[in-house]
Design a protein around this motif. Structure first.
Motif, PDB file in Angstrom:
ATOM      1  N   PHE A   9       0.831  -1.072  -0.027  1.00 44.51           N
ATOM      2  CA  PHE A   9      -0.023  -0.057  -0.185  1.00 44.51           C
ATOM      3  C   PHE A   9       0.810   1.271   0.016  1.00 44.51           C
ATOM      4  N   GLU A  10       2.174   1.024  -0.063  1.00 41.79           N
ATOM      5  CA  GLU A  10       3.102   2.273  -0.076  1.00 41.79           C
ATOM      6  C   GLU A  10       2.893   3.057  -1.163  1.00 41.79           C
ATOM      7  N   THR A  11       2.668   2.608  -2.443  1.00 40.47           N
ATOM      8  CA  THR A  11       2.469   3.159  -3.662  1.00 40.47           C
ATOM      9  C   THR A  11       1.240   4.268  -3.530  1.00 40.47           C
ATOM     10  N   TRP A  12       0.244   3.923  -2.668  1.00 47.35           N
ATOM     11  CA  TRP A  12      -0.958   4.676  -2.708  1.00 47.35           C
ATOM     12  C   TRP A  12      -0.659   5.947  -1.460  1.00 47.35           C
ATOM     13  N   ARG A  13       0.248   5.364  -0.597  1.00 39.92           N
ATOM     14  CA  ARG A  13       0.602   6.490   0.703  1.00 39.92           C
ATOM     15  C   ARG A  13       1.357   7.447  -0.100  1.00 39.92           C
ATOM     16  N   THR A  14       2.236   7.201  -0.919  1.00 38.08           N
ATOM     17  CA  THR A  14       2.915   8.099  -1.569  1.00 38.08           C
ATOM     18  C   THR A  14       2.221   8.929  -2.567  1.00 38.08           C
ATOM     19  N   LYS A  15       1.189   8.391  -3.255  1.00 35.24           N
ATOM     20  CA  LYS A  15       0.324   9.333  -4.037  1.00 35.24           C
ATOM     21  C   LYS A  15      -0.402  10.151  -3.428  1.00 35.24           C
ATOM     22  N   ILE A  16      -1.048   9.709  -2.194  1.00 35.86           N
ATOM     23  CA  ILE A  16      -1.512  10.640  -1.375  1.00 35.86           C
ATOM     24  C   ILE A  16      -0.762  11.957  -0.982  1.00 35.86           C
ATOM     25  N   SER A  17       0.697  11.745  -0.799  1.00 35.20           N
ATOM     26  CA  SER A  17       1.546  12.748  -0.148  1.00 35.20           C
ATOM     27  C   SER A  17       1.595  13.705  -1.457  1.00 35.20           C
ATOM     28  N   MET A  18       1.447  13.083  -2.667  1.00 32.91           N
ATOM     29  CA  MET A  18       1.773  13.692  -4.006  1.00 32.91           C
ATOM     30  C   MET A  18       0.638  14.689  -4.050  1.00 32.91           C
ATOM     31  N   VAL A  19      -0.524  14.142  -3.835  1.00 30.67           N
ATOM     32  CA  VAL A  19      -1.806  14.894  -4.197  1.00 30.67           C
ATOM     33  C   VAL A  19      -2.005  16.207  -3.192  1.00 30.67           C
TER      34      VAL A  19
END
Length: 282
Positions: A176-186
């Protein structure tokens, strides 16, 4: 009768009405006769209240200052296996906290996380909760059986090993780290005054001025990287100019934009003037 000797023993924990215990046979008989009325008159017929105290077996043994086979069994259990149980519970608690953090972060930002990812983390959390509940029940039952010598110590070790095997691994959460990284990017995108359009966000293209619309993915492809870099460069160039607006459309959670992935479209006063700005000018 002459020549015969009789001994009489009377045990009682009930005082007579005068507050004394019987000391001879006659008084004992009288006490027995009066017992119903004595009890009925004391505490509503309930007698003297009795209190009980529970303490760990180890404390009781120390208090009584005895060393028995029960003491040896308990010590062996504590030294050889209890620490393993404690460690398993602590590791489970830590993993549960990590999982809760991941699940909470993804749920709080579901506007940019696909439904299948939210379902996957939810199922993982539920599975772990069931496993943890079963482990605690089995552990309690097994501890009692091992202490009473109904089961061997290996049964306790087996319960712990099974629980540890069923726990989610670090790699399960790393997925799920990919999606946590995406959340930070958003969050970074929104902080840069770029309008992020995730799940259910309306895209209004019929506006005055110049609109740059990036149909973004997070597939990490060259096309994705090139278009995102070019879009950020455009934004940096026109940042602060009210005639220019920038929209980051997340095609990962918006299926209606499937045909525009990894492209930048330009609109002027609501009219489309470029379908693929990077390809034409990048």
């Amino acid at each position: 009768t002459t020549g015969r000797k009789s001994n009489f023993y009377f045990k009682s924990d009930v005082f007579n009405k005068k507050g004394v215990l019987p000391v001879n046979f006659e008084e004992a008989v009288e006490q027995a006769k009066n017992m119903p009325s004595i009890i009925r008159d004391h505490n509503g017929g309930k007698g003297v209240p009795v209190s009980f105290s529970l303490m760990p077996l180890e404390n009781l043994i120390k208090k009584l200052k005895v060393k028995s086979s029960a003491d040896i069994v308990f010590q062996s259990l504590r030294e050889d296996s209890v620490q393993q149980c404690v460690q398993a519970v602590e590791e489970g608690t830590l993993m549960k906290q990590k999982m809760y953090d991941v699940k909470a972060e993804l749920s709080d930002n579901k506007h940019c996380v696909p439904n299948e990812v939210l379902s996957r983390v939810d199922e993982l959390a539920k599975s772990f909760a069931i496993s943890e509940k079963k482990f605690k029940e089995d552990l309690q039952e097994t501890l009692v059986s091992v202490r009473s010598k109904k089961l061997e110590m290996s049964a306790l070790n087996g319960i712990v090993a099974k629980y540890q095997k069923e726990q989610p691994s670090s790699s399960d959460l790393a997925a799920f780290e990919t999606w946590r990284t995406k959340i930070s990017m958003v969050k970074q995108i929104i902080g840069q005054k770029i309008e992020y359009l995730g799940r259910d966000s309306p895209l209004e293209l019929n506006q005055n001025g110049t609109l740059f619309v990036l149909y973004a993915t997070n597939d990490n492809s060259k096309a994705s990287k090139d278009n995102q870099f070019f879009f950020r460069k455009l934004h940096s160039t026109h940042e602060g100019d009210p005639d220019y607006k920038f929209f980051w459309v997340d095609t990962v959670v918006r299926s209606e934009e499937d045909g525009h992935k990894n492209t930048i479209c330009q609109f002027i006063n609501g009219k489309l003037v470029s379908k693929d700005l990077f390809k034409e000018n990048g």
